[in-house]
Design a protein around this motif. Structure first.
Motif, PDB file in Angstrom:
ATOM      1  N   THR A  50     -88.070  89.831-106.317  1.00 22.07           N
ATOM      2  CA  THR A  50     -89.354  89.491-105.702  1.00 22.07           C
ATOM      3  C   THR A  50     -89.503  90.261-104.399  1.00 22.07           C
ATOM      4  O   THR A  50     -88.552  90.864-103.900  1.00 22.07           O
ATOM      5  CB  THR A  50     -89.452  87.985-105.356  1.00 22.07           C
ATOM      6  OG1 THR A  50     -88.474  87.685-104.352  1.00 22.07           O
ATOM      7  CG2 THR A  50     -89.248  87.108-106.574  1.00 22.07           C
ATOM      8  N   ASN A  79     -88.524  82.230-104.198  1.00 21.14           N
ATOM      9  CA  ASN A  79     -88.346  83.589-104.708  1.00 21.14           C
ATOM     10  C   ASN A  79     -87.188  83.681-105.693  1.00 21.14           C
ATOM     11  O   ASN A  79     -87.254  84.421-106.676  1.00 21.14           O
ATOM     12  CB  ASN A  79     -88.162  84.573-103.552  1.00 21.14           C
ATOM     13  CG  ASN A  79     -89.466  84.842-102.829  1.00 21.14           C
ATOM     14  OD1 ASN A  79     -90.549  84.651-103.369  1.00 21.14           O
ATOM     15  ND2 ASN A  79     -89.367  85.279-101.587  1.00 21.14           N
ATOM     16  N   GLU A 130     -85.333  87.992-103.254  1.00 19.80           N
ATOM     17  CA  GLU A 130     -85.785  89.044-102.347  1.00 19.80           C
ATOM     18  C   GLU A 130     -84.619  89.848-101.762  1.00 19.80           C
ATOM     19  O   GLU A 130     -84.816  90.711-100.915  1.00 19.80           O
ATOM     20  CB  GLU A 130     -86.565  88.399-101.206  1.00 19.80           C
ATOM     21  CG  GLU A 130     -85.709  87.443-100.406  1.00 19.80           C
ATOM     22  CD  GLU A 130     -86.485  86.444 -99.564  1.00 19.80           C
ATOM     23  OE1 GLU A 130     -86.097  86.272 -98.400  1.00 19.80           O
ATOM     24  OE2 GLU A 130     -87.461  85.855-100.065  1.00 19.80           O
TER      25      GLU A 130
END
Length: 163
Positions: free
Chosen positions: A96, A105, A137
Motif C-alpha cells: 500500500t 494498510n 506500507e
C-alpha cells in the motif's frame, strides 16, 4: 564385515530413494522453456527471484483491492503459461501507500495479495503452492509525497523463486 553390510544397506536405500524420482532439476536451475516464459511475461530477475517488472506491476486505486478486467486477464494468462512449463509455486506480496493507519494498510495489502493469489489458484495453482502476504506500507518503491509515487506503491508483486 559390519561396515561392508552398512555400506550395502546405505547404497540400497540411496538407490531406492533416487530410483523413484523423475530426473530432478538441480535446485536453482530454470529450464530454457521456463526462462523464455518468464521473460515473455515481463518477469525480471532480481536478487529475490523473478518478479513482475515495474511497467507491468499490478496497481490499485486508493483503498481498493479488487482487480480490474485487464489485471484479471493478465493473471489468468500468466497462471496458465507458468503451469504449462512446470512453474507451480508463487509468492504474492501486497503493498500500500502510506495513506491510512499501519494496521489498516496491513489488512488492505493482504486483501490485494489474496485477490491475486485467488486468481492463481482458480486457474490451476494448488492453494498450498501459493503464499499471499500483506506487507502494508513498509516497502515503498516510490515516495509517498506525491500522487504518482503513492500510486506506484499501491501494488501487488508476484515473486517466483527457483524450483
Amino acid at each position: 564385515m559390519v561396515f561392508g553390510r552398512i555400506s550395502i544397506i546405505l547404497a540400497a536405500i540411496t538407490a531406492l530413494l533416487l530410483g523413484g524420482c523423475a530426473t530432478p532439476q538441480p535446485r536453482g536451475i530454470w529450464s530454457p522453456e521456463q526462462l523464455a516464459v518468464l521473460k515473455e511475461e515481463n518477469f525480471v530477475q532480481t536478487a529475490r527471484g523473478w518478479e513482475f517488472t515495474v511497467d507491468d506491476r499490478l496497481l490499485f486505486a486508493t483503498d481498493e483491492s479488487q482487480l480490474d478486467a485487464s489485471q484479471t486477464d493478465t493473471i489468468v494468462r500468466i497462471a496458465k503459461r507458468l503451469l504449462a512449463v512446470g512453474i507451480q509455486h508463487a509468492e504474492v506480496e501486497g503493498h500500500t501507500d502510506k495513506t491510512g493507519t499501519t494496521e489498516y494498510n496491513d489488512q488492505l495489502s493482504k486483501r490485494r495479495a489474496d485477490a491475486v493469489a485467488g486468481l492463481l489458484t482458480t486457474n490451476g495453482f494448488a492453494a498450498e503452492n501459493v503464499r499471499a502476504t500483506g506487507l502494508g506500507e513498509r516497502f515503498p518503491v516510490e515516495t509517498n509525497a506525491s500522487a504518482t509515487g503513492r500510486r506506484e506503491n499501491r501494488r501487488v508483486v508476484i515473486l517466483l523463486t527457483a524450483p
